[in-house]
Design a protein around this motif. Structure first.
Motif, PDB file in Angstrom:
ATOM      1  N   GLU A 159     -27.388 -24.419   5.027  1.00  0.00           N
ATOM      2  CA  GLU A 159     -26.611 -25.409   6.134  1.00  0.00           C
ATOM      3  C   GLU A 159     -27.878 -26.129   7.034  1.00  0.00           C
ATOM      4  O   GLU A 159     -27.752 -27.189   7.615  1.00  0.00           O
ATOM      5  N   PRO A 215     -27.229 -33.524   8.325  1.00  0.00           N
ATOM      6  CA  PRO A 215     -27.264 -32.311   7.475  1.00  0.00           C
ATOM      7  C   PRO A 215     -27.076 -32.913   5.951  1.00  0.00           C
ATOM      8  O   PRO A 215     -26.414 -33.919   5.642  1.00  0.00           O
ATOM      9  N   ARG A 274     -18.946 -22.987   1.927  1.00  0.00           N
ATOM     10  CA  ARG A 274     -19.695 -21.883   2.628  1.00  0.00           C
ATOM     11  C   ARG A 274     -19.793 -20.493   2.243  1.00  0.00           C
ATOM     12  O   ARG A 274     -18.767 -19.890   2.168  1.00  0.00           O
ATOM     13  N   ASP A 293     -28.620 -19.278   8.736  1.00  0.00           N
ATOM     14  CA  ASP A 293     -28.680 -20.163   8.033  1.00  0.00           C
ATOM     15  C   ASP A 293     -28.131 -20.030   6.484  1.00  0.00           C
ATOM     16  O   ASP A 293     -28.655 -19.341   5.562  1.00  0.00           O
ATOM     17  N   LEU A 305     -24.775 -23.034   1.095  1.00  0.00           N
ATOM     18  CA  LEU A 305     -23.576 -23.978   0.764  1.00  0.00           C
ATOM     19  C   LEU A 305     -23.729 -24.566  -0.556  1.00  0.00           C
ATOM     20  O   LEU A 305     -24.810 -24.560  -1.145  1.00  0.00           O
TER      21      LEU A 305
END
Length: 429
Positions: A16, A24, A45, A67, A70
């Motif tokens: 992330e 991002p 996620r 954190d 992903l």
């Protein structure tokens, strides 16, 4: 459900916290893939995970700001994956990327079996439109057309009113590009850089200013007639105030018709063509399987459609070859000479063909795509449309009762079959 195509699934493992130019990374990746016309991508996620550094990332009630890992899952055609993967790799850096083959399935939308007879352009158009401004550099336009999955870019003003349009053909004819975009797709970045000189021009200098647009409330049969009469491949779509709201192509129309049940199609379209033989192209460039690769390259460079059908002595269809097929399947030793020969022929340069090509004795059978989907001359145009869409091909060789090649039908010919006026036999497909 029917398999639509063999595709590739790319999985991009990141975190992330990963960034790309201040935003991002996962969002930057999605935006890149969307701009470049990717078929689809999703971000998942993870609850926990670790990577190359063996640091455990996990989500707990205590670690609300963890954190987390992903995964960006991207499914697309192999050729687009190959083209975009270097950009993705540069963005991801140390992140892990995997690629695996997958078969995609797509059910026909339930409503397509009961399409209303008053279907409008807004019901079939593509709403996400790649646009540019009059001052957009030609280099950016070329990138949009090559990598964005589009073949035309509407030029709009501040109010999203269409002031022009640029197609790949415009770039070739007026932008002085060195080669068609269909060939560019098969070349490496280095080969494109060597073949296409940089241009400092702007969209306003080469765009077509008199643009035919379709209203979003235009009935679908009227759109078909408009496309067929003028030979348009796609049209910008505007609302009643003249603002761009979409783009519609003959592929959009044919996709819709491909899913219409035979009992519904006649209510939408009343064209008189009942057989593929009535709308097919009768003059088809052919080669034999033992035709030398040199002869194939020269034939492709001189044919506007840049494809040849491979047939045996009895004209049975064995395969098909496009200019892209030859370039992609050339060996490292063959490739420079083949690319140069095609460029010389396309530019009409004197002395083209005098240089000896290195092809290692290869023949048409070594580079053709086989087997080939064909259709019978007595089949209906609607059957041809469904077959083209099911197999994701733009043209079908047409065969007779003995399976011998007698013609070719493409999207344009299929579209004319839907139009009100009977098309002339033998017109280009």
């Amino acid at each position: 459900m029917e398999p639509i195509v063999e595709m590739q699934q790319v999985q991009i493992f990141t975190l992330e916290s990963a960034q790309w130019h201040g935003e991002p990374l996962y969002l930057a990746l999605l935006q890149l893939l969307r701009r470049q016309g990717a078929a689809g991508a999703t971000v998942v996620r993870g609850l926990a995970g670790f990577g190359a550094h063996h640091h455990l990332h996990r989500a707990t009630l205590v670690e609300l700001g963890a954190d987390l890992p992903l995964i960006v899952i991207w499914v697309d055609r192999a050729e687009r994956v190959a083209r975009l993967l270097p950009q993705v790799q540069a963005m991801v850096g140390d992140g892990l990327i995997t690629v695996a083959p997958v078969t995609a399935y797509q059910p026909a939308p339930p409503m397509l079996a009961e399409l209303p007879a008053d279907l409008r352009v807004r019901d079939v158009m593509t709403r996400e439109v790649v646009t540019a401004r009059p001052d957009t550099p030609l280099s950016e336009l070329a990138d949009l057309l090559l990598q964005g999955g589009v073949r035309s870019v509407p030029i709009v003003d501040d109010g999203r009113r269409v002031v022009g349009i640029v197609t790949d053909g415009d770039l070739l004819r007026r932008g002085q590009m060195a080669l068609p975009l269909s060939i560019r797709e098969a070349l490496t970045d280095a080969e494109v850089a060597a073949a296409v000189p940089p241009s400092a021009g702007r969209a306003a200098e080469i765009m077509t200013r008199e643009v035919v647009c379709a209203r979003d409330d235009l009935p679908l049969p009227a759109l078909v007639e408009l496309l067929a009469r003028h030979g348009f491949k796609r049209l910008p779509v505007v609302d009643r105030d003249g603002r761009l709201v979409g783009i519609v192509s003959r592929a959009d129309v044919l996709q819709t018709v491909a899913h219409v049940a035979p009992v519904v199609a006649p209510r939408l379209f009343t064209g008189r063509a009942q057989r593929v033989a009535e709308v097919m192209q009768r003059e088809v460039a052919t080669v034999r399987p033992d035709t030398s690769l040199v002869a194939v390259v020269e034939a492709l460079a001189q044919i506007e459609q840049r494809r040849v059908v491979v047939v045996d002595e009895q004209r049975h269809v064995l395969g098909i070859i496009t200019d892209g097929d030859v370039i992609r399947r050339a060996t490292a030793e063959e490739r420079p000479g083949i690319v140069q020969r095609m460029l010389e022929r396309l530019r009409g340069q004197a002395g083209a063909g005098q240089r000896q090509l290195v092809v290692s004795g290869r023949r048409a059978a070594d580079v053709m795509t086989a087997p080939v989907i064909t259709i019978h001359a007595d089949a209906t145009p609607h059957e041809a449309i469904r077959l083209m869409w099911r197999h994701r091909v733009k043209r079908l060789p047409v065969v007779d009762q003995q399976g011998r090649l007698v013609g070719l039908i493409g999207r344009a010919g299929a579209l004319r079959a839907l139009a009100q006026d009977q098309p002339s036999v033998g017109a280009p497909a």
